[in-house]
Design a protein around this motif. Structure first.
Motif, PDB file in Angstrom:
ATOM      1  N   SER A  97      -4.350   3.959   8.099  1.00 35.59           N
ATOM      2  CA  SER A  97      -3.761   4.268   6.566  1.00 35.59           C
ATOM      3  C   SER A  97      -3.053   5.567   6.608  1.00 35.59           C
ATOM      4  O   SER A  97      -1.971   5.390   5.932  1.00 35.59           O
ATOM      5  CB  SER A  97      -5.168   4.605   5.699  1.00 35.59           C
ATOM      6  N   GLY A 154      -7.737   2.742  -0.976  1.00 34.79           N
ATOM      7  CA  GLY A 154      -6.496   2.536  -2.097  1.00 34.79           C
ATOM      8  C   GLY A 154      -5.660   1.634  -1.662  1.00 34.79           C
ATOM      9  O   GLY A 154      -5.459   1.152  -0.405  1.00 34.79           O
ATOM     10  N   ALA A 155      -4.458   1.257  -2.515  1.00 41.08           N
ATOM     11  CA  ALA A 155      -3.370   0.542  -2.155  1.00 41.08           C
ATOM     12  C   ALA A 155      -2.536   1.249  -0.821  1.00 41.08           C
ATOM     13  O   ALA A 155      -2.548   2.525  -0.913  1.00 41.08           O
ATOM     14  CB  ALA A 155      -2.227   0.504  -3.311  1.00 41.08           C
ATOM     15  N   GLY A 156      -2.215   0.127   0.110  1.00 37.49           N
ATOM     16  CA  GLY A 156      -1.422   0.658   0.988  1.00 37.49           C
ATOM     17  C   GLY A 156      -2.509   1.412   2.194  1.00 37.49           C
ATOM     18  O   GLY A 156      -2.164   1.976   3.215  1.00 37.49           O
TER      19      GLY A 156
END
Length: 339
Positions: free
Chosen positions: A154, A260-262
């Motif tokens: 991440s 979350g996104a990404g």
């Protein structure tokens, strides 16, 4: 009868074995070119100018605090974690841990309000989910150390706002160096101080400040470099597995901690008040579960952290790693749907 499904398996890639064998053949066990190459690759991957490699994640946290002169000062951190590395590093460096409650959606720390002065804050990224606190105003007079040991994928995909980023190369963190850690920063003076404290091999006499033997060995760097070659494929695999299991959990109305996104999940963590019933169900299906979160603050302080108490009491994880086979994923999906 199904064979028992273990909670985790550790990938070992051909590049890792080849790198380690080459380092051993050349006698480059402690010193060698892989150390410098790993530093360069990490600087590029995480967008930081200076990298100091350490023996493990704990030593990276400890050295960062020593370089910040944390002795006697307050160090903010989360009241729960997956291990005691952070709180032990704070205490070993002479700091005084000050705990906070955590956020429901990240299981990471919720910073105290203004007015609290601290020399540092160690903000953990739990389960591959990046902490919101890294985007918040910094404590007055302090610095953020982001502990991204569980969020290698991440954080590599999202630039950190923290002053200092700490990584781990323990095998269960997916970027596997057998063991090892890293301190990443844009501050040249701070990076230089971490490097000086990390090893005393160039020390030639008395110095007022203690130095340590906490550097990474070249053979560990060789192992980690082989792991970096597979980051993208591992991240894609983890994301695909997470999506399948998440859809099954949603279908049963079960809550879970989601990236979350990404971001890329490092664990599949379910949160339910009926945890014991769910764990018993998966045991009957011969699917291992684990309780990931624990309190790292004194027991007398637990009343101050209601969100942390709820997460510790209700969460558990399912098997989740890049080596899960299709039949194992299908088995977990069916086990969820049969709840």
């Amino acid at each position: 009868m199904n064979s028992p499904m273990p909670r985790i398996r550790i990938p070992c890639h051909a590049e890792q074995e080849a790198n380690v064998r080459a380092a051993i053949r050349k006698g480059q066990l402690v010193h060698g070119p892989q150390l410098e190459l790993l530093e360069r690759k990490l600087a590029e991957l995480f967008g930081k100018k200076h990298v100091v490699l350490t023996a493990n994640g704990f030593s990276a946290l400890f050295l960062a605090l020593r370089a910040m002169k944390a002795t006697g000062g307050e160090v903010l951190t989360a009241s729960v974690s997956t291990c005691c590395a952070v709180v032990n590093a704070i205490r070993a460096a002479g700091g005084r841990p000050v705990f906070s409650d955590v956020e429901s959606h990240t299981a990471s720390m919720d910073l105290p309000g203004p007015g609290r002065s601290a020399v540092a804050a160690i903000v953990p990224d739990h389960f591959g989910i990046l902490a919101s606190a890294c985007k918040a105003p910094r404590p007055e007079g302090g610095r953020f150390i982001e502990d991204a040991a569980q969020a290698f994928h991440s954080r590599a995909r999202n630039r950190s706002g923290a002053d200092v980023l700490v990584l781990s190369f323990y095998p269960t963190k997916w970027a596997n160096g057998i063991d090892g850690g890293a301190i990443l920063t844009d501050n040249a003076a701070f990076g230089g101080e971490c490097r000086r404290l990390c090893a005393y091999s160039d020390q030639r006499g008395w110095e007022e400040e203690v130095r340590y033997n906490l550097r990474m060995n070249n053979v560990n760097a060789a192992m980690a470099l082989g792991s970096l070659a597979h980051l993208d494929e591992e991240a894609d695999r983890l994301a695909a597995i997470f999506n399948i299991l998440a859809a099954a959990l949603r279908g049963k109305g079960l809550a879970f901690l989601a990236p979350g996104a990404g971001e890329i999940a490092a664990r599949m963590v379910v949160a339910d008040p009926e945890r014991e019933r769910l764990e018993a169900h998966f045991r009957r299906k011969e699917i291992a579960t684990s309780r990931e979160l624990m309190f790292v603050c004194p027991e007398s302080a637990l009343g101050a952290y209601p969100v942390a108490r709820r997460l510790v009491a209700t969460t558990f994880s399912l098997p989740f790693h890049p080596l899960l086979q299709e039949q194992e994923i299908d088995r977990m999906e069916k086990a969820i749907c049969s709840l």
